[in-house]
Design a protein around this motif. Sequence first.
Motif, PDB file in Angstrom:
ATOM      1  N   VAL A 186       0.745  -1.227  -0.095  1.00  0.00           N
ATOM      2  CA  VAL A 186      -0.099  -0.124  -0.072  1.00  0.00           C
ATOM      3  C   VAL A 186       1.024   1.201   0.028  1.00  0.00           C
ATOM      4  O   VAL A 186       0.780   2.094  -0.914  1.00  0.00           O
ATOM      5  CB  VAL A 186      -0.936   0.066   1.239  1.00  0.00           C
ATOM      6  N   ALA A 187       1.776   1.342   0.839  1.00  0.00           N
ATOM      7  CA  ALA A 187       2.712   2.460   1.063  1.00  0.00           C
ATOM      8  C   ALA A 187       3.502   2.737  -0.320  1.00  0.00           C
ATOM      9  O   ALA A 187       4.146   3.924  -0.404  1.00  0.00           O
ATOM     10  CB  ALA A 187       3.602   2.294   2.355  1.00  0.00           C
ATOM     11  N   ALA A 188       3.966   1.682  -0.839  1.00  0.00           N
ATOM     12  CA  ALA A 188       4.867   1.660  -2.048  1.00  0.00           C
ATOM     13  C   ALA A 188       4.053   1.822  -3.372  1.00  0.00           C
ATOM     14  O   ALA A 188       4.719   2.129  -4.283  1.00  0.00           O
ATOM     15  CB  ALA A 188       5.585   0.359  -2.271  1.00  0.00           C
ATOM     16  N   ALA A 189       2.816   1.720  -3.470  1.00  0.00           N
ATOM     17  CA  ALA A 189       2.029   1.884  -4.635  1.00  0.00           C
ATOM     18  C   ALA A 189       2.124   3.215  -5.087  1.00  0.00           C
ATOM     19  O   ALA A 189       1.965   4.348  -4.568  1.00  0.00           O
ATOM     20  CB  ALA A 189       0.493   1.436  -4.494  1.00  0.00           C
ATOM     21  N   PRO A 190       2.585   3.452  -6.535  1.00  0.00           N
ATOM     22  CA  PRO A 190       2.726   4.764  -7.146  1.00  0.00           C
ATOM     23  C   PRO A 190       1.558   5.618  -7.531  1.00  0.00           C
ATOM     24  O   PRO A 190       0.951   5.883  -8.661  1.00  0.00           O
ATOM     25  CB  PRO A 190       3.424   4.443  -8.267  1.00  0.00           C
ATOM     26  N   VAL A 191       0.865   5.674  -6.282  1.00  0.00           N
ATOM     27  CA  VAL A 191      -0.506   6.589  -6.485  1.00  0.00           C
ATOM     28  C   VAL A 191      -0.438   7.783  -5.176  1.00  0.00           C
ATOM     29  O   VAL A 191       0.079   7.719  -4.368  1.00  0.00           O
ATOM     30  CB  VAL A 191      -1.711   5.611  -6.219  1.00  0.00           C
ATOM     31  N   ASP A 192      -1.582   8.715  -5.631  1.00  0.00           N
ATOM     32  CA  ASP A 192      -1.552   9.730  -4.967  1.00  0.00           C
ATOM     33  C   ASP A 192      -2.044   9.380  -3.482  1.00  0.00           C
ATOM     34  O   ASP A 192      -2.932   8.714  -3.555  1.00  0.00           O
ATOM     35  CB  ASP A 192      -2.476  10.932  -5.479  1.00  0.00           C
ATOM     36  N   THR A 193      -1.358   9.920  -2.341  1.00  0.00           N
ATOM     37  CA  THR A 193      -2.134   9.559  -1.009  1.00  0.00           C
ATOM     38  C   THR A 193      -1.739  10.716  -0.410  1.00  0.00           C
ATOM     39  O   THR A 193      -1.199  11.645  -0.379  1.00  0.00           O
ATOM     40  CB  THR A 193      -1.079   8.404  -0.232  1.00  0.00           C
ATOM     41  N   VAL A 194      -3.167  11.071   0.443  1.00  0.00           N
ATOM     42  CA  VAL A 194      -2.944  12.285   1.304  1.00  0.00           C
ATOM     43  C   VAL A 194      -3.481  11.859   2.786  1.00  0.00           C
ATOM     44  O   VAL A 194      -4.370  11.080   2.868  1.00  0.00           O
ATOM     45  CB  VAL A 194      -3.971  13.283   0.906  1.00  0.00           C
ATOM     46  N   LEU A 195      -2.771  12.058   3.788  1.00  0.00           N
ATOM     47  CA  LEU A 195      -3.085  11.885   5.354  1.00  0.00           C
ATOM     48  C   LEU A 195      -3.481  12.942   5.913  1.00  0.00           C
ATOM     49  O   LEU A 195      -2.923  14.334   5.870  1.00  0.00           O
ATOM     50  CB  LEU A 195      -1.959  11.184   5.995  1.00  0.00           C
TER      51      LEU A 195
END
Length: 207
Positions: free
Chosen positions: A77-86
């Motif tokens: 999940v952390a390595a997936a090359p997608v936009d992530t916002v916390l």
Amino acid sequence: MGNDVIVDDIVLPSEVTFSNPLPLLGHGVTEIEIHFLHIKHTVIGVYIDPEVVKHLQKWKGQTGKELAADDEFFEAVAAAPVDTVLRVVVIKEIKASQYAAQLESAVRDRLAAVDKYEEEEEKALEKVVEFFPAKYLKKSSFFTFKFPSSGPMEIVITTDANEESKITVENTNVVEMIKKWYLGGTRGISPSTIQSLADSIAAELAK
């Protein structure tokens, strides 16, 4: 899109806009222990591009409970090359610098454990810590950690008066460990967030 979510009187929007709208896929709280009492500290919202499921097909058919216990899954999940916002929202008034000290300790320990804590990482982490002011942040102030699918991450502090300050973090090792502080599976700072995220992704994989 879905409805906004309320966690401990804090409203988490159902989506945030980054380069594209990102849905709320997980939420939870962090707690601190004061004199043997567990005090809820922050509310966390995890927003991830739904494309993330394309990178997680190996886990199709597993339950949220199984995924929450699987650190390899959260590595992916952390390595997936997608936009992530916390989005990390203050429940209990806190000095921003105290929060930064927790972040520094967690990130430094994670880097040291994999032998990646060199001078460059130390300097990058120092810059992040110095960015957090010594002033108190009131309830509903929030930190936003923006992890684009590629390129440097950005941290934004938004006070309860809607004043904003931001910093860019380019060191990839530091960025990775900040992300894993929250999305690190069984080693993540918030078990409730990890379980919520695991349940949501399990449901998406089952479609």
